[in-house]
Design a protein around this motif. Sequence first.
Motif, PDB file in Angstrom:
ATOM      1  N   LEU A   4       0.825  -1.216   0.000  1.00 48.12           N
ATOM      2  CA  LEU A   4       0.000   0.000   0.000  1.00 48.12           C
ATOM      3  C   LEU A   4       0.855   1.259   0.000  1.00 48.12           C
ATOM      4  N   ALA A   5       2.043   1.180   0.629  1.00 47.40           N
ATOM      5  CA  ALA A   5       2.921   2.352   0.716  1.00 47.40           C
ATOM      6  C   ALA A   5       3.443   2.785  -0.651  1.00 47.40           C
ATOM      7  N   LYS A   6       3.403   1.908  -1.634  1.00 48.92           N
ATOM      8  CA  LYS A   6       3.897   2.262  -2.966  1.00 48.92           C
ATOM      9  C   LYS A   6       3.030   3.334  -3.635  1.00 48.92           C
ATOM     10  N   VAL A  15       0.666   8.867   6.067  1.00 52.49           N
ATOM     11  CA  VAL A  15       0.634   9.024   7.527  1.00 52.49           C
ATOM     12  C   VAL A  15      -0.355   8.047   8.135  1.00 52.49           C
ATOM     13  N   GLU A  16      -1.539   7.961   7.546  1.00 52.89           N
ATOM     14  CA  GLU A  16      -2.568   7.041   8.040  1.00 52.89           C
ATOM     15  C   GLU A  16      -2.102   5.594   7.939  1.00 52.89           C
ATOM     16  N   LEU A  17      -1.386   5.307   6.881  1.00 51.52           N
ATOM     17  CA  LEU A  17      -0.850   3.957   6.704  1.00 51.52           C
ATOM     18  C   LEU A  17       0.153   3.622   7.808  1.00 51.52           C
ATOM     19  N   VAL A  18       0.987   4.584   8.147  1.00 48.25           N
ATOM     20  CA  VAL A  18       1.971   4.379   9.217  1.00 48.25           C
ATOM     21  C   VAL A  18       1.261   4.133  10.539  1.00 48.25           C
ATOM     22  N   GLN A  65      -1.681   2.852  11.043  1.00 52.70           N
ATOM     23  CA  GLN A  65      -2.275   1.520  11.022  1.00 52.70           C
ATOM     24  C   GLN A  65      -1.226   0.428  11.219  1.00 52.70           C
ATOM     25  N   ALA A  66      -0.067   0.606  10.606  1.00 54.86           N
ATOM     26  CA  ALA A  66       0.999  -0.384  10.745  1.00 54.86           C
ATOM     27  C   ALA A  66       1.501  -0.457  12.185  1.00 54.86           C
ATOM     28  N   LEU A  67       1.594   0.710  12.845  1.00 55.98           N
ATOM     29  CA  LEU A  67       2.074   0.738  14.226  1.00 55.98           C
ATOM     30  C   LEU A  67       1.088   0.099  15.191  1.00 55.98           C
ATOM     31  N   GLU A  68      -0.175   0.026  14.789  1.00 59.59           N
ATOM     32  CA  GLU A  68      -1.198  -0.521  15.672  1.00 59.59           C
ATOM     33  C   GLU A  68      -1.612  -1.934  15.285  1.00 59.59           C
ATOM     34  N   ALA A  69      -1.273  -2.370  14.086  1.00 59.10           N
ATOM     35  CA  ALA A  69      -1.742  -3.668  13.580  1.00 59.10           C
ATOM     36  C   ALA A  69      -1.141  -4.828  14.371  1.00 59.10           C
ATOM     37  N   PRO A  70      -1.993  -5.790  14.757  1.00 54.85           N
ATOM     38  CA  PRO A  70      -1.482  -6.982  15.448  1.00 54.85           C
ATOM     39  C   PRO A  70      -0.542  -7.775  14.536  1.00 54.85           C
ATOM     40  N   GLY A  71       0.494  -8.302  15.093  1.00 55.95           N
ATOM     41  CA  GLY A  71       1.418  -9.146  14.331  1.00 55.95           C
ATOM     42  C   GLY A  71       2.494  -8.416  13.579  1.00 55.95           C
ATOM     43  N   VAL A  72       2.443  -7.086  13.543  1.00 59.03           N
ATOM     44  CA  VAL A  72       3.481  -6.320  12.843  1.00 59.03           C
ATOM     45  C   VAL A  72       4.474  -5.797  13.874  1.00 59.03           C
TER      46      VAL A  72
END
Length: 262
Positions: free
Chosen positions: A18-20, A28-31, A33-40
Amino acid sequence: MVVDKSTTTNALEQFVVLAKSAKGAACVELVKQALEAPGVYVFGELLDSPNVADLLNTHKIYLSTLNLFAYGTYKDYLANPQDFMQLSPAQKKKLQHLTIVTLATKSKCIPYDVLLKELEIKNVRDLEDLIIEAIYADIIHGKLDQKNSQLEVDYAIGRDIRPEDINTIVNCLQDWSSACDKVLHCVESQICRANSEKSSAMLRQLEIEQEIVNIKKTLKTQLQERSDGTDELMVVDSREAASSGDKGKKGQKVAKGLKILR
């Protein structure tokens, strides 16, 4: 202690894709979500994305937060909270989990006192709950040693590596490789010496076996010669005995003749 990042790397792939195409506010929103996503729990590939790198000029605080989750600890966040975005409860807990991972990669047994201080937790019950959550998240494996007030770690995932630390890691690997080469050379020398000693021992064994064969032959020959000599001696003795017997008979006749003349 086993270190594996494959599971968390797979969980990150969707955000990398998605970052592409995400830029600016979308990135920013993607970042977030990644910081909060389980398993990441690793973020290196996301940091390598050009659109994420561009946040340095437009939304620096979010890029700094992403770097914090990649390389830092909860204590780093508390030291300079103004440099980072405000964390949600889920993000705060994830950063605490990552802090436990960092401590676990440095020591197999982590005292509760160290964990309480690093994670800014007030009581042991909350600390143990946080550790159990990290274990269920499969980022560490271990057990709670309540008797000795410590966490015993058997496994921890690997965190991202700072670019400036790569040379240090390369040097460590080179030193390790050199040490392995020395050990291998020593082992090969020992193998050569052992093979040489084995060959010498086998040769000596063959020499001893040949000596035994020669001794047996010599003994057999001597016994045969002695046996032949004994047979000849017995023949001579029998002949001498027979001759002595004849002489004795003649003597007896002569003696009888003398008696008659008298």
